[in-house]
Design an enzyme around this catalytic site. Structure first.
Site, PDB file in Angstrom:
ATOM      1  N   ARG A   1       0.803  -1.229  -0.035  1.00 22.59           N
ATOM      2  CA  ARG A   1      -0.179   0.201  -0.105  1.00 22.59           C
ATOM      3  C   ARG A   1       0.720   0.975  -0.192  1.00 22.59           C
ATOM      4  O   ARG A   1       1.872   1.423   0.902  1.00 22.59           O
ATOM      5  CB  ARG A   1      -0.921  -0.034   1.271  1.00 22.59           C
ATOM      6  CG  ARG A   1      -1.895   0.965   1.358  1.00 22.59           C
ATOM      7  CD  ARG A   1      -2.775   1.292   0.370  1.00 22.59           C
ATOM      8  NE  ARG A   1      -3.645   2.184   0.734  1.00 22.59           N
ATOM      9  CZ  ARG A   1      -3.568   3.632   0.376  1.00 22.59           C
ATOM     10  NH1 ARG A   1      -2.538   4.130  -0.061  1.00 22.59           N
ATOM     11  NH2 ARG A   1      -4.789   4.300   0.618  1.00 22.59           N
TER      12      ARG A   1
ATOM     13  N   GLU B   1     -10.814   4.628  -6.271  1.00 24.29           N
ATOM     14  CA  GLU B   1     -10.854   3.322  -6.411  1.00 24.29           C
ATOM     15  C   GLU B   1     -11.520   2.723  -7.757  1.00 24.29           C
ATOM     16  O   GLU B   1     -12.078   3.310  -8.471  1.00 24.29           O
ATOM     17  CB  GLU B   1     -11.859   2.740  -5.240  1.00 24.29           C
ATOM     18  CG  GLU B   1     -11.602   3.085  -3.842  1.00 24.29           C
ATOM     19  CD  GLU B   1     -10.370   2.377  -3.370  1.00 24.29           C
ATOM     20  OE1 GLU B   1     -10.301   1.121  -3.895  1.00 24.29           O
ATOM     21  OE2 GLU B   1      -9.704   2.921  -2.626  1.00 24.29           O
TER      22      GLU B   1
ATOM     23  N   ARG C   1      -0.808  -5.525   5.018  1.00 24.38           N
ATOM     24  CA  ARG C   1      -0.035  -4.999   3.691  1.00 24.38           C
ATOM     25  C   ARG C   1       1.235  -4.230   4.111  1.00 24.38           C
ATOM     26  O   ARG C   1       1.209  -3.587   4.866  1.00 24.38           O
ATOM     27  CB  ARG C   1      -1.000  -4.050   2.786  1.00 24.38           C
ATOM     28  CG  ARG C   1      -2.159  -4.657   2.489  1.00 24.38           C
ATOM     29  CD  ARG C   1      -3.292  -3.770   1.631  1.00 24.38           C
ATOM     30  NE  ARG C   1      -3.672  -2.782   2.709  1.00 24.38           N
ATOM     31  CZ  ARG C   1      -4.327  -1.680   2.487  1.00 24.38           C
ATOM     32  NH1 ARG C   1      -5.196  -1.821   1.264  1.00 24.38           N
ATOM     33  NH2 ARG C   1      -4.766  -0.655   3.207  1.00 24.38           N
TER      34      ARG C   1
END
Length: 166
Positions: A49, A57, A93
Site C-alpha cells: 500500500r 478506487e 499490507r
C-alpha cells in the site's frame, strides 16, 4: 555507570531518527489499484500500500486512469521500497514509498492529479512533498483537478460502497 551528559543526547537522537530510512529491492508483479501493487519481496508475494496517498478506487471516477498510470510506471522494472515508521497496516499490507530509479510513484500519482495527498501518522516523512505535489496538480488542473476534484474522496467512496454491499 553511564554518563548522563552523554546518554541523554544519544537517546534523544535515536528517538528522533526515522524508524527506517531502510529501502529494499523488490520485483514488480502487478497493480491492484492506483495506490496498491503486488511485488515479490523477501521471496514472498506481498501487497504494498503506497504511503501518504489515496487514489480513486476501481469503479470510481479516475480509478482506471490511476491504475493504468501505476502499471505503466512500474511495468517491467525493478522497484525499490522505502519504508517509514510502520512497515505494515492493520490488513498486513506492506506500507512503502515505491521508487523506480529516481522517480517516486507515490509523488507522481499525486502530481499527475491521480491521487490525493493523505498523511496518516506515523508514516508522514514525505507528507510535505506530497502536499506540495497536490497543490501543483490543482494549480495545473491535472487529472481529478481538471473539473475541480472528485465527487467523493476515495475514502468516502469506499464507505458508501461498503454500505451498499450489506
Amino acid at each position: 555507570m553511564l554518563n548522563r551528559n552523554v546518554f541523554i543526547p544519544v537517546l534523544f537522537c535515536l528517538l528522533l531518527a526515522p524508524a527506517s530510512a531502510f529501502a529494499a529491492e523488490a520485483s514488480f508483479l502487478t497493480v491492484i489499484d492506483g495506490d496498491s501493487i503486488l511485488v515479490e519481496f523477501e521471496q514472498r508475494t506481498r501487497e504494498v500500500r503506497l504511503i501518504g496517498i489515496d487514489a480513486p478506487e476501481w469503479g470510481q471516477e479516475w480509478g482506471v486512469e490511476a491504475k493504468a498510470f501505476a502499471m505503466n510506471f512500474c511495468f517491467g522494472r525493478e522497484i525499490r521500497l522505502e519504508f517509514d515508521r510502520e512497515r505494515f497496516d492493520k490488513y498486513g499490507r506492506l506500507l512503502a514509498y515505491v521508487w523506480c530509479g529516481e522517480r517516486l510513484l507515490n509523488r507522481m500519482l499525486v502530481r499527475e492529479g491521480l491521487a490525493l495527498a493523505v498523511p496518516i501518522r506515523p508514516n508522514t516523512r514525505r507528507a510535505g512533498e506530497f502536499s506540495a505535489a497536490e497543490a501543483q496538480a490543482r494549480k495545473m488542473r491535472k487529472g481529478i483537478w481538471a473539473k475541480g476534484g472528485l465527487k467523493q474522496t476515495p475514502a468516502q467512496w469506499r464507505q458508501d460502497h461498503r454500505k451498499k454491499e450489506r
